[in-house]
Motif scaffolding. Sequence first.
Motif, PDB file in Angstrom:
ATOM      1  N   ILE A  56      50.390  50.799 -51.081  1.00 27.37           N
ATOM      2  CA  ILE A  56      51.278  50.296 -50.031  1.00 27.37           C
ATOM      3  C   ILE A  56      51.321  51.269 -48.849  1.00 27.37           C
ATOM      4  O   ILE A  56      51.397  50.855 -47.691  1.00 27.37           O
ATOM      5  N   GLY A  57      51.218  52.557 -49.112  1.00 23.99           N
ATOM      6  CA  GLY A  57      51.304  53.548 -48.047  1.00 23.99           C
ATOM      7  C   GLY A  57      50.010  53.809 -47.308  1.00 23.99           C
ATOM      8  O   GLY A  57      50.013  54.422 -46.238  1.00 23.99           O
ATOM      9  N   MET A  58      48.876  53.351 -47.832  1.00 21.33           N
ATOM     10  CA  MET A  58      47.589  53.625 -47.187  1.00 21.33           C
ATOM     11  C   MET A  58      47.479  53.041 -45.770  1.00 21.33           C
ATOM     12  O   MET A  58      46.959  53.723 -44.884  1.00 21.33           O
ATOM     13  N   PRO A  59      47.918  51.824 -45.507  1.00 22.28           N
ATOM     14  CA  PRO A  59      47.804  51.325 -44.126  1.00 22.28           C
ATOM     15  C   PRO A  59      48.577  52.180 -43.119  1.00 22.28           C
ATOM     16  O   PRO A  59      48.152  52.319 -41.982  1.00 22.28           O
ATOM     17  N   ALA A  60      49.670  52.752 -43.525  1.00 24.19           N
ATOM     18  CA  ALA A  60      50.454  53.574 -42.600  1.00 24.19           C
ATOM     19  C   ALA A  60      49.772  54.911 -42.335  1.00 24.19           C
ATOM     20  O   ALA A  60      50.028  55.545 -41.315  1.00 24.19           O
ATOM     21  N   LEU A  61      48.882  55.324 -43.228  1.00 18.78           N
ATOM     22  CA  LEU A  61      48.214  56.611 -43.062  1.00 18.78           C
ATOM     23  C   LEU A  61      46.902  56.507 -42.292  1.00 18.78           C
ATOM     24  O   LEU A  61      46.330  57.520 -41.912  1.00 18.78           O
ATOM     25  N   SER A  62      46.404  55.307 -42.067  1.00 18.98           N
ATOM     26  CA  SER A  62      45.115  55.164 -41.388  1.00 18.98           C
ATOM     27  C   SER A  62      45.302  55.388 -39.887  1.00 18.98           C
ATOM     28  O   SER A  62      46.131  54.741 -39.243  1.00 18.98           O
ATOM     29  N   PRO A  63      44.520  56.282 -39.287  1.00 18.26           N
ATOM     30  CA  PRO A  63      44.715  56.617 -37.868  1.00 18.26           C
ATOM     31  C   PRO A  63      44.194  55.538 -36.911  1.00 18.26           C
ATOM     32  O   PRO A  63      44.714  55.391 -35.826  1.00 18.26           O
ATOM     33  N   GLU A  64      43.176  54.768 -37.278  1.00 22.45           N
ATOM     34  CA  GLU A  64      42.618  53.799 -36.339  1.00 22.45           C
ATOM     35  C   GLU A  64      43.566  52.641 -36.063  1.00 22.45           C
ATOM     36  O   GLU A  64      43.559  52.080 -34.992  1.00 22.45           O
ATOM     37  N   GLN A  65      44.410  52.285 -37.008  1.00 27.22           N
ATOM     38  CA  GLN A  65      45.333  51.172 -36.783  1.00 27.22           C
ATOM     39  C   GLN A  65      46.457  51.573 -35.828  1.00 27.22           C
ATOM     40  O   GLN A  65      46.859  50.798 -34.978  1.00 27.22           O
TER      41      GLN A  65
END
Length: 79
Positions: A56-65
């Motif tokens: 669940i936390g991976m999308p918040a950690l991605s810098p490109e988004q």
Amino acid sequence: MFRRREPVPFAFIAEAEKFRSNVTPPPRERSSKGQRVGSTLMGLTVVAGLVGALLIGMPALSPEQSAVQHQKSEASEGR
């Protein structure tokens, strides 16, 4: 204070250091099948919670988004 001085033979002190008790502790009780299943389920629950939190936390950690999205508020549009 009065200290009592009594001679202690050296052999007694040497034997005291290597004294072993001949009393054995009781054997450990084996856990029942229910206890083993319960502890396994608890471990799996903890691992599943950690993996779920990571997914669940991976999308918040991605810098490109975060670089692509620009948020504008409605208050700033009227200026």
